[in-house]
Design a protein around this motif. Sequence first.
Motif, mmCIF file in Angstrom:
data_model
loop_
_atom_site.group_PDB
_atom_site.id
_atom_site.type_symbol
_atom_site.label_atom_id
_atom_site.label_comp_id
_atom_site.label_asym_id
_atom_site.label_seq_id
_atom_site.Cartn_x
_atom_site.Cartn_y
_atom_site.Cartn_z
ATOM 1 N N MET A 129 0.823 -1.206 0.000
ATOM 2 C CA MET A 129 0.000 0.000 0.000
ATOM 3 C C MET A 129 0.859 1.259 0.000
ATOM 4 O O MET A 129 0.504 2.252 -0.636
ATOM 5 N N THR A 130 1.999 1.229 0.679
ATOM 6 C CA THR A 130 2.907 2.378 0.678
ATOM 7 C C THR A 130 3.460 2.618 -0.722
ATOM 8 O O THR A 130 3.532 3.768 -1.179
ATOM 9 N N LEU A 131 3.839 1.542 -1.411
ATOM 10 C CA LEU A 131 4.296 1.692 -2.796
ATOM 11 C C LEU A 131 3.173 2.226 -3.680
ATOM 12 O O LEU A 131 3.414 3.045 -4.572
ATOM 13 N N ASP A 132 1.965 1.759 -3.431
ATOM 14 C CA ASP A 132 0.818 2.212 -4.207
ATOM 15 C C ASP A 132 0.579 3.705 -4.002
ATOM 16 O O ASP A 132 0.260 4.430 -4.951
ATOM 17 N N VAL A 133 0.738 4.193 -2.783
ATOM 18 C CA VAL A 133 0.597 5.623 -2.514
ATOM 19 C C VAL A 133 1.697 6.403 -3.226
ATOM 20 O O VAL A 133 1.438 7.453 -3.833
ATOM 21 N N ALA A 134 2.918 5.898 -3.169
ATOM 22 C CA ALA A 134 4.033 6.591 -3.824
ATOM 23 C C ALA A 134 3.798 6.694 -5.332
ATOM 24 O O ALA A 134 3.952 7.774 -5.924
ATOM 25 N N PHE A 135 3.417 5.591 -5.960
ATOM 26 C CA PHE A 135 3.151 5.628 -7.392
ATOM 27 C C PHE A 135 1.896 6.453 -7.705
ATOM 28 O O PHE A 135 1.815 7.080 -8.762
#
Length: 129
Positions: A21-27
């Motif tokens: 989810m953190t990667l998803d927020v970053a992207f």
Amino acid sequence: MTEAVQSEPMPVPVRAARFIMTLDVAFGLVGIGIMIIVGAVAFSPAYVLLFLYAASTTALMGWLISRWPSRRKAVRWGAVALELVLGGGGLIVKAVDGDLGWTALVGLLIPLAVVVLLLTPAAARWFDR
């Protein structure tokens, strides 16, 4: 004196879901930045709706990640619901574009992975405290 209380460490499925989810927020933030640049050139009402969808889901996911350490059930179920909305929204956008092929299924893997990780018994125990 005060004593240190040992809390249960975050299980691997919960940690993996939070990382995804953190990667998803970053992207998502990168995508919003690109959408702002493109929106200055190609402005339309449909584009505004797509931008609002991307911005609101990214903001909500960031808020859920910030509430993660609280270990509340609402955070877990909110993350599951949000990922289901993201997966379904991705499928709807692909269907409207007429590009409903195997790439749409690949785009569904990340939300599905988070949902599966959050529905494991280890995640249920951790969020139930």
